[in-house]
Motif scaffolding. Sequence first.
Motif, PDB file in Angstrom:
ATOM      1  N   VAL A  81       2.686  18.501  64.557  1.00 10.21           N
ATOM      2  CA  VAL A  81       2.759  17.062  64.334  1.00 10.21           C
ATOM      3  C   VAL A  81       4.202  16.187  63.024  1.00 10.21           C
ATOM      4  O   VAL A  81       4.619  15.185  63.545  1.00 10.21           O
ATOM      5  CB  VAL A  81       1.617  16.839  63.002  1.00 10.21           C
ATOM      6  CG1 VAL A  81       1.196  15.545  62.591  1.00 10.21           C
ATOM      7  CG2 VAL A  81       0.266  16.825  64.145  1.00 10.21           C
ATOM      8  N   ILE A  82       4.406  17.722  62.461  1.00  7.72           N
ATOM      9  CA  ILE A  82       5.732  16.497  61.870  1.00  7.72           C
ATOM     10  C   ILE A  82       7.025  17.729  62.371  1.00  7.72           C
ATOM     11  O   ILE A  82       8.383  16.912  63.004  1.00  7.72           O
ATOM     12  CB  ILE A  82       5.799  17.624  60.635  1.00  7.72           C
ATOM     13  CG1 ILE A  82       4.288  16.707  60.009  1.00  7.72           C
ATOM     14  CG2 ILE A  82       6.372  17.486  59.768  1.00  7.72           C
ATOM     15  CD1 ILE A  82       3.356  17.574  58.448  1.00  7.72           C
ATOM     16  N   SER A  83       7.244  18.768  62.453  1.00 13.39           N
ATOM     17  CA  SER A  83       8.127  19.648  63.100  1.00 13.39           C
ATOM     18  C   SER A  83       9.290  19.245  63.787  1.00 13.39           C
ATOM     19  O   SER A  83      10.849  18.679  63.967  1.00 13.39           O
ATOM     20  CB  SER A  83       8.199  20.979  62.610  1.00 13.39           C
ATOM     21  OG  SER A  83       7.670  21.607  61.171  1.00 13.39           O
ATOM     22  N   PRO A  84       8.388  18.555  65.021  1.00 18.69           N
ATOM     23  CA  PRO A  84       9.371  18.322  66.430  1.00 18.69           C
ATOM     24  C   PRO A  84      10.222  16.978  66.028  1.00 18.69           C
ATOM     25  O   PRO A  84      11.629  17.062  65.957  1.00 18.69           O
ATOM     26  CB  PRO A  84       8.286  18.048  67.437  1.00 18.69           C
ATOM     27  CG  PRO A  84       6.999  19.187  67.173  1.00 18.69           C
ATOM     28  CD  PRO A  84       7.254  19.055  65.836  1.00 18.69           C
ATOM     29  N   LYS A  85       9.975  15.948  64.718  1.00 18.98           N
ATOM     30  CA  LYS A  85      10.079  14.900  64.676  1.00 18.98           C
ATOM     31  C   LYS A  85      11.189  14.744  64.250  1.00 18.98           C
ATOM     32  O   LYS A  85      12.298  14.368  63.876  1.00 18.98           O
ATOM     33  CB  LYS A  85       9.460  13.741  64.263  1.00 18.98           C
ATOM     34  CG  LYS A  85       9.670  12.448  63.747  1.00 18.98           C
ATOM     35  CD  LYS A  85      10.686  12.142  64.973  1.00 18.98           C
ATOM     36  CE  LYS A  85      11.464  10.585  64.418  1.00 18.98           C
ATOM     37  NZ  LYS A  85      11.859   9.664  65.193  1.00 18.98           N
ATOM     38  N   MET A  86      11.000  15.912  63.193  1.00 19.02           N
ATOM     39  CA  MET A  86      11.612  16.089  62.085  1.00 19.02           C
ATOM     40  C   MET A  86      13.081  16.793  62.507  1.00 19.02           C
ATOM     41  O   MET A  86      14.442  16.641  62.227  1.00 19.02           O
ATOM     42  CB  MET A  86      11.583  16.946  60.621  1.00 19.02           C
ATOM     43  CG  MET A  86      12.026  17.081  59.310  1.00 19.02           C
ATOM     44  SD  MET A  86      11.381  19.145  58.596  1.00 19.02           S
ATOM     45  CE  MET A  86      10.709  20.129  59.577  1.00 19.02           C
ATOM     46  N   LEU A  87      12.949  17.959  63.588  1.00 19.62           N
ATOM     47  CA  LEU A  87      14.063  18.430  63.894  1.00 19.62           C
ATOM     48  C   LEU A  87      14.539  17.715  65.025  1.00 19.62           C
ATOM     49  O   LEU A  87      15.927  17.840  64.651  1.00 19.62           O
ATOM     50  CB  LEU A  87      13.591  19.499  64.569  1.00 19.62           C
ATOM     51  CG  LEU A  87      12.869  20.341  64.203  1.00 19.62           C
ATOM     52  CD1 LEU A  87      12.162  21.712  64.931  1.00 19.62           C
ATOM     53  CD2 LEU A  87      14.036  21.180  63.238  1.00 19.62           C
ATOM     54  N   VAL A  88      13.777  16.849  65.552  1.00 22.35           N
ATOM     55  CA  VAL A  88      15.103  16.095  66.229  1.00 22.35           C
ATOM     56  C   VAL A  88      15.824  14.763  65.625  1.00 22.35           C
ATOM     57  O   VAL A  88      17.190  14.887  65.392  1.00 22.35           O
ATOM     58  CB  VAL A  88      14.583  14.815  66.922  1.00 22.35           C
ATOM     59  CG1 VAL A  88      15.276  13.973  67.377  1.00 22.35           C
ATOM     60  CG2 VAL A  88      13.219  15.860  68.120  1.00 22.35           C
ATOM     61  N   ASP A  89      15.141  14.339  64.019  1.00 21.94           N
ATOM     62  CA  ASP A  89      16.093  13.455  63.618  1.00 21.94           C
ATOM     63  C   ASP A  89      17.401  14.435  63.170  1.00 21.94           C
ATOM     64  O   ASP A  89      18.342  14.352  61.993  1.00 21.94           O
ATOM     65  CB  ASP A  89      14.665  13.082  61.861  1.00 21.94           C
ATOM     66  CG  ASP A  89      14.095  12.283  62.382  1.00 21.94           C
ATOM     67  OD1 ASP A  89      14.195  11.702  63.606  1.00 21.94           O
ATOM     68  OD2 ASP A  89      13.383  11.729  61.683  1.00 21.94           O
ATOM     69  N   PHE A  90      17.201  15.532  62.479  1.00 23.67           N
ATOM     70  CA  PHE A  90      18.373  16.604  61.728  1.00 23.67           C
ATOM     71  C   PHE A  90      19.504  16.505  62.420  1.00 23.67           C
ATOM     72  O   PHE A  90      21.054  15.993  62.585  1.00 23.67           O
ATOM     73  CB  PHE A  90      17.776  18.110  61.978  1.00 23.67           C
ATOM     74  CG  PHE A  90      16.918  18.714  60.453  1.00 23.67           C
ATOM     75  CD1 PHE A  90      17.743  17.624  59.637  1.00 23.67           C
ATOM     76  CD2 PHE A  90      16.153  18.874  60.986  1.00 23.67           C
ATOM     77  CE1 PHE A  90      16.594  18.327  58.083  1.00 23.67           C
ATOM     78  CE2 PHE A  90      15.281  19.279  59.397  1.00 23.67           C
ATOM     79  CZ  PHE A  90      15.513  19.083  58.446  1.00 23.67           C
ATOM     80  N   GLN A 105       1.094   9.673  64.033  1.00 23.63           N
ATOM     81  CA  GLN A 105       1.847  11.048  63.630  1.00 23.63           C
ATOM     82  C   GLN A 105       1.062  11.108  62.050  1.00 23.63           C
ATOM     83  O   GLN A 105       0.350  12.126  61.146  1.00 23.63           O
ATOM     84  CB  GLN A 105       2.949  11.049  62.693  1.00 23.63           C
ATOM     85  CG  GLN A 105       3.048  12.003  62.619  1.00 23.63           C
ATOM     86  CD  GLN A 105       4.969  12.065  61.889  1.00 23.63           C
ATOM     87  OE1 GLN A 105       5.337  11.930  60.402  1.00 23.63           O
ATOM     88  NE2 GLN A 105       5.771  13.791  62.244  1.00 23.63           N
ATOM     89  N   LEU A 106       0.465  10.208  61.119  1.00 24.45           N
ATOM     90  CA  LEU A 106      -0.505   9.428  60.015  1.00 24.45           C
ATOM     91  C   LEU A 106      -0.636  10.601  60.050  1.00 24.45           C
ATOM     92  O   LEU A 106      -1.841  11.111  59.534  1.00 24.45           O
ATOM     93  CB  LEU A 106       0.438   8.533  59.403  1.00 24.45           C
ATOM     94  CG  LEU A 106      -0.900   8.261  57.598  1.00 24.45           C
ATOM     95  CD1 LEU A 106      -0.193   9.308  57.356  1.00 24.45           C
ATOM     96  CD2 LEU A 106      -0.779   6.964  57.319  1.00 24.45           C
ATOM     97  N   TYR A 107      -2.444   9.715  61.252  1.00 22.42           N
ATOM     98  CA  TYR A 107      -3.981   9.993  61.614  1.00 22.42           C
ATOM     99  C   TYR A 107      -4.291  11.646  62.068  1.00 22.42           C
ATOM    100  O   TYR A 107      -4.531  12.160  61.216  1.00 22.42           O
ATOM    101  CB  TYR A 107      -3.717   9.115  63.277  1.00 22.42           C
ATOM    102  CG  TYR A 107      -5.974   9.774  62.926  1.00 22.42           C
ATOM    103  CD1 TYR A 107      -7.074   9.732  62.486  1.00 22.42           C
ATOM    104  CD2 TYR A 107      -5.492  10.509  64.396  1.00 22.42           C
ATOM    105  CE1 TYR A 107      -7.774   9.474  63.009  1.00 22.42           C
ATOM    106  CE2 TYR A 107      -6.777  10.891  64.459  1.00 22.42           C
ATOM    107  CZ  TYR A 107      -8.515  10.166  64.088  1.00 22.42           C
ATOM    108  OH  TYR A 107      -9.218  10.452  64.091  1.00 22.42           O
TER     109      TYR A 107
END
Length: 325
Positions: A81-90, A105-107
């Motif tokens: 839920v968290i890691s893919p978006k965080m990786l893209v933002d890097f 994502q929050l839900y």
Amino acid sequence: MTTIILEVDNRTVTTHFILLGFPTRPAFQLLLFSVFLATYLLTLLENLLIILAIHSDGQLHKPMYFFLSHLSFLEMWYVTVISPKMLVDFLSHDKSISFNGCMTQLYFFVTFVCTEYILLAVMAFDRYVAICNPLRYPVIMINQLCGTLAGGCWFCGLMTAMIKMVFIVQLHYCGTPQINHYFCDISPLLNVSCEDSSQAELVDFFLALMVIAIPLCVVVASYAAILATILRIPSAQGRQKAFSTCASHLTVVILFYSTTLFTYARPKLMYAYNSNKVVSVLYTVIVPLLNPIIYCLRNRDVKAALRKTIHCRGSGPQGNGIFSS
């Protein structure tokens, strides 16, 4: 990307948020991407191997490992839920996330966190019955009860998240909402709301109290009874054997509760500081990575089953169900 604002009934409607994430130099962003990508893939692999090992080894078809397989399945989705978006933002200059994407994502994040709190309490109850009532354990922890308990964990997590979301999505955001976090969480969203969010805060606090305090009480009561039972065992070898059956779970509980309580038991304004991002990394990235390792290091049965899964996949003994009572 500039946040898009729409006018609806003379009120602005925010369609995007900006996740501030970890603002560092580009070279360090690439390093963070490499580290978190390796961590994410390793976490998925570890938990998948545990699920396969439990499924394929008939000796692990027991309530304790049934719940462990649910925990591994949960944490695979928890990090996804968290890691893919965080990786893209890097790797991207565009740190935006759509309103619907943020709420989705929050839900799911809230669902998995709440489910894990309750599931860890159920696993503590299972260890309590196994150690304090060993003769009645097969009678109490039958397939039907274990399935009901596991299903109840998921149901409570889903419903708790749904109730929280009803109040969060109704909040009004204005200007260019910049979330001082690397994913959409409740407290950072409350911070960027430009209207009174006291009702949403009250609901969030009450439900968090229910989901954290009640399972924590179950865990504490279970381990208090377990400790009292272990201390009554006359031989040191017997005490060590009894404690070893719950040492892995107790370690996981301490890691998860200590890191999440540090974040969610503090006021929402603490999210204005970057220290909470570091703590969040502990329970969203590090703890899911460590949990399978902890269970493997402390449990001979799991280690043996993993060896069979890795070296002789498919050749191990098969059981008749997910576990036997």
